[in-house]
Every structure is written in C-alpha cells, then in structure tokens.
Design a protein around this motif. Structure first.
Motif, PDB file in Angstrom:
ATOM      1  N   LEU A   1     -16.823  -9.725  18.410  1.00  0.00           N
ATOM      2  CA  LEU A   1     -16.263 -11.025  17.843  1.00  0.00           C
ATOM      3  C   LEU A   1     -16.275 -12.011  18.846  1.00  0.00           C
ATOM      4  O   LEU A   1     -15.437 -11.559  19.856  1.00  0.00           O
ATOM      5  CB  LEU A   1     -15.044 -11.039  17.009  1.00  0.00           C
ATOM      6  N   VAL A   2     -16.928 -12.851  19.095  1.00  0.00           N
ATOM      7  CA  VAL A   2     -17.088 -13.660  20.129  1.00  0.00           C
ATOM      8  C   VAL A   2     -16.538 -15.254  20.185  1.00  0.00           C
ATOM      9  O   VAL A   2     -16.747 -15.777  18.980  1.00  0.00           O
ATOM     10  CB  VAL A   2     -18.447 -13.988  20.785  1.00  0.00           C
ATOM     11  N   GLY A   3     -15.593 -15.571  20.845  1.00  0.00           N
ATOM     12  CA  GLY A   3     -15.002 -16.970  20.565  1.00  0.00           C
ATOM     13  C   GLY A   3     -15.659 -17.889  21.719  1.00  0.00           C
ATOM     14  O   GLY A   3     -16.803 -18.276  21.354  1.00  0.00           O
ATOM     15  N   GLY A   4     -15.253 -18.263  22.821  1.00  0.00           N
ATOM     16  CA  GLY A   4     -15.523 -19.133  23.585  1.00  0.00           C
ATOM     17  C   GLY A   4     -17.142 -19.273  24.125  1.00  0.00           C
ATOM     18  O   GLY A   4     -17.739 -20.252  23.763  1.00  0.00           O
TER      19      GLY A   4
ATOM     20  N   HIS B   1      -6.594 -13.521  11.946  1.00  0.00           N
ATOM     21  CA  HIS B   1      -6.923 -13.793  13.561  1.00  0.00           C
ATOM     22  C   HIS B   1      -5.551 -13.948  14.156  1.00  0.00           C
ATOM     23  O   HIS B   1      -4.542 -14.506  13.828  1.00  0.00           O
ATOM     24  CB  HIS B   1      -7.854 -15.067  13.687  1.00  0.00           C
TER      25      HIS B   1
ATOM     26  N   GLY C   1     -12.628 -10.466  22.676  1.00  0.00           N
ATOM     27  CA  GLY C   1     -11.491 -10.655  23.857  1.00  0.00           C
ATOM     28  C   GLY C   1     -12.567 -10.713  24.840  1.00  0.00           C
ATOM     29  O   GLY C   1     -12.708 -10.133  25.584  1.00  0.00           O
ATOM     30  N   SER C   2     -12.993 -12.294  25.236  1.00  0.00           N
ATOM     31  CA  SER C   2     -13.474 -12.569  26.294  1.00  0.00           C
ATOM     32  C   SER C   2     -14.877 -11.903  26.472  1.00  0.00           C
ATOM     33  O   SER C   2     -15.328 -11.480  27.602  1.00  0.00           O
ATOM     34  CB  SER C   2     -12.630 -12.344  27.439  1.00  0.00           C
ATOM     35  N   VAL C   3     -15.560 -11.579  25.453  1.00  0.00           N
ATOM     36  CA  VAL C   3     -16.979 -11.108  25.583  1.00  0.00           C
ATOM     37  C   VAL C   3     -17.995 -12.065  25.827  1.00  0.00           C
ATOM     38  O   VAL C   3     -17.847 -13.325  25.508  1.00  0.00           O
ATOM     39  CB  VAL C   3     -17.332 -10.568  24.000  1.00  0.00           C
TER      40      VAL C   3
ATOM     41  N   ASN D   1     -16.965 -16.777  16.471  1.00  0.00           N
ATOM     42  CA  ASN D   1     -15.780 -17.577  16.102  1.00  0.00           C
ATOM     43  C   ASN D   1     -15.650 -18.815  16.755  1.00  0.00           C
ATOM     44  O   ASN D   1     -15.489 -18.794  17.884  1.00  0.00           O
ATOM     45  CB  ASN D   1     -14.650 -16.651  16.207  1.00  0.00           C
TER      46      ASN D   1
ATOM     47  N   GLU E   1      -8.999  -6.966  18.517  1.00  0.00           N
ATOM     48  CA  GLU E   1      -8.987  -7.951  19.478  1.00  0.00           C
ATOM     49  C   GLU E   1      -7.570  -7.738  20.266  1.00  0.00           C
ATOM     50  O   GLU E   1      -6.665  -8.317  19.736  1.00  0.00           O
ATOM     51  CB  GLU E   1      -9.163  -9.209  18.992  1.00  0.00           C
TER      52      GLU E   1
ATOM     53  N   LYS F   1     -13.660 -21.337  16.316  1.00  0.00           N
ATOM     54  CA  LYS F   1     -12.524 -21.776  16.084  1.00  0.00           C
ATOM     55  C   LYS F   1     -12.534 -23.367  16.028  1.00  0.00           C
ATOM     56  O   LYS F   1     -13.381 -23.588  15.315  1.00  0.00           O
ATOM     57  CB  LYS F   1     -11.878 -21.596  17.685  1.00  0.00           C
TER      58      LYS F   1
ATOM     59  N   ALA G   1      -6.441 -10.271  25.626  1.00  0.00           N
ATOM     60  CA  ALA G   1      -7.712 -10.384  26.184  1.00  0.00           C
ATOM     61  C   ALA G   1      -8.440 -11.598  25.592  1.00  0.00           C
ATOM     62  O   ALA G   1      -9.564 -12.033  25.974  1.00  0.00           O
ATOM     63  CB  ALA G   1      -8.469  -9.234  25.776  1.00  0.00           C
ATOM     64  N   ILE G   2      -7.829 -12.372  24.578  1.00  0.00           N
ATOM     65  CA  ILE G   2      -8.488 -13.559  23.875  1.00  0.00           C
ATOM     66  C   ILE G   2      -8.298 -14.606  24.831  1.00  0.00           C
ATOM     67  O   ILE G   2      -7.113 -15.264  24.923  1.00  0.00           O
ATOM     68  CB  ILE G   2      -7.871 -13.618  22.538  1.00  0.00           C
ATOM     69  N   GLY G   3      -9.285 -15.467  25.090  1.00  0.00           N
ATOM     70  CA  GLY G   3      -9.480 -16.580  25.828  1.00  0.00           C
ATOM     71  C   GLY G   3      -8.929 -16.584  26.998  1.00  0.00           C
ATOM     72  O   GLY G   3      -8.553 -17.676  27.674  1.00  0.00           O
TER      73      GLY G   3
ATOM     74  N   GLU H   1      -4.535 -15.999  16.328  1.00  0.00           N
ATOM     75  CA  GLU H   1      -3.967 -17.305  16.415  1.00  0.00           C
ATOM     76  C   GLU H   1      -3.572 -17.675  15.059  1.00  0.00           C
ATOM     77  O   GLU H   1      -2.223 -18.274  15.072  1.00  0.00           O
ATOM     78  CB  GLU H   1      -5.213 -18.178  16.702  1.00  0.00           C
TER      79      GLU H   1
HETATM   80  P1  PGA Z   1     -12.674 -15.379  23.168  1.00  0.00           P
HETATM   81  O1  PGA Z   1     -12.009 -15.126  21.617  1.00  0.00           O
HETATM   82  O2  PGA Z   1     -13.874 -14.708  23.104  1.00  0.00           O
HETATM   83  O3  PGA Z   1     -12.692 -16.753  23.631  1.00  0.00           O
HETATM   84  O4  PGA Z   1     -11.863 -14.601  23.970  1.00  0.00           O
HETATM   85  C1  PGA Z   1     -12.344 -14.314  20.888  1.00  0.00           C
HETATM   86  C2  PGA Z   1     -11.558 -14.558  19.409  1.00  0.00           C
HETATM   87  O5  PGA Z   1     -10.452 -15.147  19.385  1.00  0.00           O
HETATM   88  O6  PGA Z   1     -12.375 -14.051  18.353  1.00  0.00           O
END
Ligand code: PGA
Length: 261
Positions: free
Chosen positions: A238-241, A103, A218-220, A11, A173, A13, A177-179, A105
């Motif tokens: 599901l990976v963000g950053g 999501h 979440g922070s994977v 993801n 998520e 974002k 733990a997200i970001g 957010e």
């Molecule tokens: P993150 O985000 O990996 O940066 O914690 C995950 C997400 O919001 O899907």
C-alpha cells in the motif's frame, strides 16, 4: 509460492482533483503499456479522493485500463442524516472494488477506534466491497509491545462478530513508517505479516488465512519494493506518497522486474 495475486495499491490521500486524477491515471497506463507490462501478473488499484472516483471510473471503463478502483473510507451507516459521509452503496454503484478501512490517519485524526473499524468492515462486506483493513503500531507501541501485538489485535477486532466474512485484505502499516521515509526492514515486515496470517488462521480458518492478501505499507518506493515482495508472506504494498508520481508508481507495479534482476 503462494497463489495469491499480488496487489499494488496507491493511496492518494487528499491529493489531486478530478482533472489531475485523470492525467495521472492516463500517464500511469501509458507508462505501463510502454514498458510492456503484464496486467495479469499483478492487480493494480488506485484510491483517489471521493470527488475523483466518478472521473477515474469513467476513464478506466472507456479506455479499458486494467486498474481496480478503491475508495479511502466509507460510512458505517446505510443512509440518512450523516452530513459529509459516503455510503458503501454509493461506492458500489461507481464500480469501486476496494475500500480502505481504519487507515492510521483516520484512526488518529478522526478517532476511529477498533469498534468503528469493525462497523466499517461490516458495511464494506454488506455492499460487496473488499475492505483493505489497515493495521499498525505506533513507535511507542513498538517499544512497549514489539511489532506484531497491535497489528494482530487490530486485525482480529476488525474481523470479529461478522455473520460471515467476505473477501478482505490486510495492510500492515507501521505508523512510524508512514510518510516518514523510515521503513521497516523486509524481514520485520514479513514477520509481522506472518503473525497476522497465523492469527487469522487461529481465529477463523487456515483457508481464510491462506486466501487473504496481506500487504506492507509505509514509505514504499520503486527502489525498496522488491525487498518486501521477495517474501511469500507479503502479497503486495500500500503506497502513499510514491503513488502520486506515474513513473515511480509504475516502477512499483513492475516489481517483478526488480526482483529478477
Ligand atoms: P507512504 O504512505 O507511502 O507515504 O508512507 C503509506 C500509507 O499511508 O498508506
């Protein structure tokens, strides 16, 4: 062992314009090809911003890159006077396969409640898109209700009142733990994913529950992904950053390598 194909979803974002998107997808494909990646062993999906979708779709198509395409949101409406919104039919036309729904957010910055998430899930089903329904508890909810209550409630709400369920994915998520760099332990993640699967089996059917991919997010990172995917309850991440860096995301996609080490 489950026979669910693992799904690694990136993801992005609100990051990367369409030119940067092309560069990232190319670099990711090169990195995976160089490593001799087996594309059939895991499904890799990228979720760029709307303005990048056409460019990424064209690239994936032209270069026959085995990535699936996802969007980050969709409208619950079909068409009409909804300035700024994107219809599911537009996404389908671009070969988009997945769409994130609910999501955290979107839930917190755009006031998307369970009713909106349910309606967006319905719109995804209607257009043959696979909703990736995001669920998770805040730190306060964790302290008051434990980890599983809110994700289970949100899952059941999103899946309620559909004439028929299409294929869907759940992404657990924890909001805390997200970001943030804080991660649930693999055991915590697996427990909540198992509870979500049980709830789907009870409310719908054991067959639907057994076929559904449930992801952790979440922070994977490449360094911690193997722990989550060791459990048969967790069917992907599901990976963000970390999805914005080709080397790092390739390391996550190649999680089997870490597990077998
Ligand atoms: P993150 O985000 O990996 O940066 O914690 C995950 C997400 O919001 O899907």
């Amino acid at each position: 062992m489950s026979n669910r194909l693992p799904l690694i979803a990136g993801n992005w974002k609100m990051n990367l314009d369409h030119q940067q998107a092309i560069a990232l997808v190319q670099k990711l494909a090169w990195t995976l090809n160089d490593a001799g990646h087996d594309y059939k062993s895991v499904e890799t999906a990228v979720f760029p911003p709307f303005t990048d979708l056409r460019s990424v779709q064209t690239l994936i198509d032209a270069d026959k890159i085995e990535f699936s395409l996802g969007a980050q949101d969709l409208s619950k409406h079909e068409s009409g006077a909804f300035t700024g919104e994107i219809a599911g039919s537009f996404l389908k036309k671009l070969d988009v396969k997945f769409v994130l729904v609910g999501h955290s957010e979107r839930r917190s910055y755009h006031n998307e409640n369970d009713e909106v998430v349910q309606a967006k899930t319905a719109a995804a089903f209607k257009h043959g898109l696979i909703p990736v329904i995001c669920v998770g508890e805040t730190l306060e909810e964790l302290e008051n209700e434990g980890a599983a209550a809110v994700p289970v409630r949100q899952t059941l709400a999103a899946l309620a009142n559909h004439a028929e369920l299409g294929e869907f994915v759940i992404a657990y998520e924890p909001v805390w733990a997200i970001g943030t760099g804080k991660v649930a332990t693999p055991e915590e993640a697996a427990q909540v994913c198992a509870k979500i699967r049980e709830a789907i089996a009870d409310a719908h059917s054991p067959e639907v529950a057994a076929a559904t991919r449930i992801l952790y997010g979440g922070s994977v990172k490449a360094a911690n992904v193997a722990g989550f995917l060791k459990s048969t309850e967790v069917d992907g991440v599901l990976v963000g950053g970390a999805s914005l860096d080709a080397e790092e995301f390739a390391g996550i996609v190649r999680f089997q390598k870490h597990i077998s080490l």
